[in-house]
Design a protein around this motif. Structure first.
Motif, PDB file in Angstrom:
ATOM      1  N   LEU A 133       0.820  -1.207   0.000  1.00 17.16           N
ATOM      2  CA  LEU A 133       0.000   0.000   0.000  1.00 17.16           C
ATOM      3  C   LEU A 133       0.854   1.257   0.000  1.00 17.16           C
ATOM      4  O   LEU A 133       0.608   2.189  -0.751  1.00 17.16           O
ATOM      5  CB  LEU A 133      -0.913   0.011   1.226  1.00 17.16           C
ATOM      6  N   THR A 175      -2.112  -7.064  -6.370  1.00 16.14           N
ATOM      7  CA  THR A 175      -0.736  -6.980  -6.859  1.00 16.14           C
ATOM      8  C   THR A 175      -0.320  -8.286  -7.518  1.00 16.14           C
ATOM      9  O   THR A 175       0.308  -8.290  -8.581  1.00 16.14           O
ATOM     10  CB  THR A 175       0.216  -6.658  -5.697  1.00 16.14           C
ATOM     11  N   ALA A 235      -5.104  -5.613  -1.491  1.00 15.50           N
ATOM     12  CA  ALA A 235      -3.927  -5.109  -2.207  1.00 15.50           C
ATOM     13  C   ALA A 235      -2.993  -6.253  -2.548  1.00 15.50           C
ATOM     14  O   ALA A 235      -2.379  -6.296  -3.621  1.00 15.50           O
ATOM     15  CB  ALA A 235      -3.207  -4.064  -1.355  1.00 15.50           C
ATOM     16  N   PHE A 243       0.437   1.140  -3.904  1.00 19.25           N
ATOM     17  CA  PHE A 243      -0.745   1.826  -4.417  1.00 19.25           C
ATOM     18  C   PHE A 243      -0.738   3.316  -4.061  1.00 19.25           C
ATOM     19  O   PHE A 243      -0.996   4.170  -4.885  1.00 19.25           O
ATOM     20  CB  PHE A 243      -2.011   1.160  -3.870  1.00 19.25           C
TER      21      PHE A 243
END
Lengths: 302, 367, 279
Positions: free
Chosen positions: A131, C37, C33, A137
């Protein structure tokens, strides 16, 4: 677990048919003691023996003379309380919602709370890298804003909070379920508002269970290694908590210093154990009382 | 303060807990909600208290519509079935709770709490914890805790349900006296008809989410509105009779029917006698045990021979269980102790049974 | 018997809202996430990362060591629980508390101390290494550390079940002519199976995810004592030099995550099964 209550206390000798011959009793007891000694006692003793092997002066020099080690102690004492406070607030909110209301998705929520327990600590760290890392991200955006999460205290707090998230909630949910809403409804009918109900009725009833959860949560938060290992970047003097500092010193062939830090962590573990034993008894007591009261009321007519 | 419940509906999932319930409780009345478990009486009480929400209908206290007010705003005293005393607070603090959350000054709280504790003669227990009290003491503390903030309505959920028989009796009388002193509009839930009759001014009989009858204890007992009420309020003997020319016949007996009661739509009371006093149709006649007479010889107006199975003394009464072997019908008859001495009854004796009073319930019997 | 208290007590939306937000930020978004990914890799890339010889050896070690350790933990845990419940002896309460120590001791400390103890010049190593028993920087070391971490789970699941046993059952078995061993094997042990299996699963699951202690005790020798989480950390550290970024590290993480979710399901199922077995 059907009956996690009362440890067997000293009582009258068991009846014949259920007792074993003396040689079996003593043989098994000795075997169990030996295993525990090798597996638990010797390691704990050796931590202190190694830490003090060069004398008490060197011990304190190792512990307090090194600014990086000093910083790691301060850092652990910052990160763990933050994680505990966050998870206490979460645990209370989640337990209140789950045990005092019925809503769809309730059991899914309970499963979700348990999830961090089954995630390997390394992965717990990894997800925050995904993250907030440079290629993650939110990484580039955060960098543009000048906000540092990874390789700094916020990242450590996040990862530690993730790993210790279930502890408080898991203690509170069964306890509050067993207590039932009767006293809170009584308070409501007597004119108390939400906060008054919480502070005057709920909290006093769950205090031991809550404290028990806090002790477990804190022990894990202070000792967490894998998750913080990944998010910390292991910058000595900046992002190394005590467990990380142990590893850094050990890898740097400074074994006595590593053991000095480890001895502090071991002391913490022993203190946790002592506190846990005392509070556990009280927490179980309140759980037992709650269960009994509920059973009595179940005997009545609706 | 009067309470009025109007067309209340409540569903628990697919279970229709309350069906179009309406009820008026005048100021100062002590009313009992009486019914078997699952009849909806506790649900109704909790809806009145605001501890449950109605799916439809309105609740009024005096002229205020409080249907959507929370329990906190209603200022009711609620006594929970299992007291729900705060286990971590002393008796004093339990009673003081409602006053503390209302921010009464400390001195006034002390005064009020001690006054209430004196009222129930439990002053010396002020510093005890609930776990150190007996059931009856807990009950009284729960009651004065509910009354502390001077609620206009007092609601009690099975107030004596968790007590043993003797304490229960004492507390019943005590509650009645207590109510006569305070005159707070009160509703209590019970499944025990004796309790309801002994304590309440008015009784509401409930069954399967509906109100079956409302009245004084005497009205309800003497003039049960339907078979359910009749049956629920005590032992009853059921005779399957044949109807002929408006007369109910059972073997050699003609049932003395004073008048017909119209049941409010509950068809379980009668089978196929609908809409006629037609010949040959059969129905059921209800006779209370004390409404049957026993004799050693047959009665003129017709009586039923029966053999005594069992004799049980019950205080001033003697309960006689006998069977009319011809019809395979078991009857319970209550006679006085004097009658019993007169008749010298023994097990196995043949006696003659005759009804002095009987009732029949029909859904829409033409008057 | 308590009816549903929907919205009677205050704080429903506040508490549920807070709990959900917290879980979303801390658990749901980060775990998603991870999967997102990993999905940036094609299937063949994914397989290429998670199925190298080195990765296979790491999985085999992680699973194998956890399995063996869980198996040892079951026997040790059963023995300790039995002794704690059935016998009276001095130091019993201390022993009961000691069982919890591995829960409380930071894993880094465990790794440090075990590697020192079993090193050739360590307290235990000086006797064991000449006999050919290498407890440090070896696979055996990993198993020892995982037993240390795993056996308390077994003790704490077996203990309450053992305590709840009715002595009448054993008396019945004795009156039917069974000796103690037969009673144990035929009557007590079968009744303990659910608890033992649950304890096994818990300590196995814990072993799969363990990192700190294993890393310190194993020395991370390539293709020999390298466990799967070590691979994740390593490829994460290398990620800045690769154009696939975090994806490779994440791919291995996904394999481990899926394995531990399966374990979670199995444990839940076992707990329900043992509850049913309790009646």
């Amino acid at each position: 677990m059907a009956e996690p209550m009362a440890k067997t206390s000293v009582g009258p000798p068991p009846p014949r048919a259920t007792s074993d011959p003396a040689w079996v009793r003593w043989g098994l007891t000795l075997l169990a003691m030996t295993i525990l000694t090798v597996l638990v006692v010797i390691p704990v003793v050796s931590v202190f023996a190694q830490a003090f092997s060069k004398g008490i002066v060197v011990y304190f020099e190792n512990l307090l003379g090194d600014p990086d080690t000093r910083h790691s102690i301060v850092l652990t004492l910052t990160v763990a309380p933050c994680a505990v406070v966050l998870n206490v607030i979460f645990g209370l909110a989640a337990a209140w919602a789950i045990t005092r209301f019925r809503f769809s998705g309730r059991s899914l929520l309970i499963t979700l709370i348990d999830l961090p327990f089954s995630v390997s600590p390394v992965i717990a760290g990894l997800v925050f890298v995904l993250l907030f890392g440079m290629q993650g991200f939110f990484g580039p955006w955060l960098r543009a804003q000048g906000i540092q999460i990874l390789f700094s205290t916020p990242g450590l707090i996040l990862a530690t909070t993730f790993v210790t998230l279930p502890f408080v909630a898991r203690e509170l949910i069964p306890l509050m379920e067993a207590l039932g809403p009767d006293e809170e409804l009584a308070a409501l009918s007597l004119g108390a508002n939400g906060w008054q109900i919480f502070w005057r009725v709920t909290l006093p009833n769950i205090r031991w269970g809550l404290l028990y959860g806090v002790i477990l949560c804190n022990a894990r938060a202070m000792g967490e290694f894998g998750a913080v290992y990944v998010v910390s970047g292991k910058i000595a003097g900046q992002t190394c908590t005590m467990p990380l500092q142990v590893e850094q010193l050990f890898v740097g062939f400074n074994s006595p210093a590593a053991f000095a830090v480890a001895s502090v962590l071991t002391l913490l573990a022993v203190a946790t154990l002592l506190a846990k034993t005392r509070v556990e008894a009280l927490a179980r007591q309140s759980m037992k009382e709650a269960t009994q009261a509920r059973q009595e009321s179940r005997g009545g007519t609706p | 303060m009067s309470i009025s419940v109007c067309n209340v509906e409540k569903w628990f999932g697919k279970f229709h807990a309350l069906q179009n319930v309406s009820l008026e409780v005048p100021t100062g009345c002590l009313l009992a909600l009486l019914g078997p478990s699952g009849s909806g009486k506790t649900t109704l009480l909790r809806i009145i208290a605001g501890l449950e929400t109605a799916d439809a209908g309105t609740i009024r206290y005096a002229d205020d519509d409080i249907t959507h007010a929370s329990a906190r705003e209603r200022n009711v005293g609620f006594v929970f079935q299992h007291y729900a005393l705060f286990r971590h607070m002393t008796v004093f603090e339990n009673v003081a709770f409602g006053l503390r959350v209302r921010k009464w000054p400390e001195a006034k709280i002390r005064e009020r709490v001690m006054e209430l504790l004196r009222l129930v003669r439990l002053e010396e227990l002020a510093q005890r914890y609930p776990s150190q009290l007996s059931g009856g003491q807990k009950q009284r503390i729960a009651l004065i805790r509910a009354l502390a903030a001077q609620p206009k309505v007092l609601l009690l959920d099975e107030p004596f349900g968790a007590l043993d028989a003797k304490v229960r009796m004492e507390l019943r009388h005590w509650l009645r006296r207590f109510h006569d002193e305070l005159h707070v509009t009160s509703i209590f839930v019970t499944h025990d008809q004796e309790e309801a009759f002994e304590v309440a001014d008015r009784v509401v009989v409930m069954n399967r989410g509906r109100i079956e009858q409302i009245g004084t204890p005497m009205e309800v007992f003497e003039h049960p509105a339907n078979a359910f009420v009749m049956d629920f309020l005590g032992n009853v003997n059921v005779f399957p009779v044949e109807m002929q020319d408006g007369r109910a016949l059972f073997g050699p007996l003609e049932m003395p029917l004073p008048r017909f009661h119209t049941s409010n739509g509950d068809s379980s009371s009668s089978s196929n006698g609908n809409g006629s006093n037609g010949n040959g149709s059969s129905t059921q006649v209800y006779v209370r045990p004390h409404e049957l007479a026993l004799g050693r010889t047959p009665e003129e107006g017709g009586s039923l021979p029966a053999r005594i199975i069992h004799i049980t003394p019950a205080g001033s009464l003697v309960k006689v269980r006998c069977v009319a072997e011809e019809f395979g019908l078991v009857m319970n008859v209550d006679i006085t102790l004097d009658q019993h001495r007169e008749l010298h009854l023994k097990q196995g004796d043949i006696v003659y049974v005759s009804p002095k009073r009987a009732r029949v319930f029909m859904p829409d019997y033409a008057i | 018997m308590s009816p549903i208290h929907r919205h009677l007590l205050p704080g429903f939306s506040a508490s549920l809202g807070f709990a959900l937000t917290y879980l979303t930020i801390l658990v749901i978004i980060p775990l998603s996430a991870c999967f997102l990914t990993a999905m940036s890799l094609t299937w063949s890339q994914f397989v290429a990362v998670v199925w190298t010889e080195r990765a296979r050896s790491a999985y085999a070690l992680t699973f194998g060591a956890s399995l063996i350790a869980a198996f040892c933990s079951v026997w040790i845990g059963l023995l300790i629980a039995w002794v704690l419940v059935r016998y009276e002896f001095p130091g019993k309460r201390a022993m009961d508390s000691l069982v919890d120590l591995p829960f409380a001791l930071p894993t880094a400390v465990a790794g440090l101390v075990f590697s020192a103890l079993y090193a050739p010049n360590g307290w235990l190593g000086q006797f064991l290494v000449p006999l050919g028993i290498e407890g440090a920087y070896s696979r055996l070391g990993i198993v020892i550390v995982l037993v240390f971490i795993g056996f308390p789970f077994v003790v704490r699941t077996v203990q309450p079940v053992l305590e709840s046993f009715d002595s009448e059952v054993e008396e019945a078995a004795a009156s039917l002519g069974a000796n103690r061993w037969e009673t144990f094997r035929r009557v007590l042990l079968p009744a303990l199976y659910p608890a033992l299996v649950t304890g096994f699963a818990l300590s196995f699951a814990r072993g799969l995810g363990e990192y700190g202690s294993v890393m310190l005790v194993s020395g991370n020798l390539r293709n020999y004592t390298e466990i799967a989480p070590v691979l994740i950390v390593e490829s994460l550290e290398e990620s800045q030099f690769k154009d696939t970024g975090y994806a490779e590290a994440t791919a291995i993480a996904v394999v481990l995550l899926v394995a531990s979710f399966v374990m979670l399901l199995v444990i839940n199922w076992l707990e329900r099964w043992s509850k049913r077995a309790d009646g």
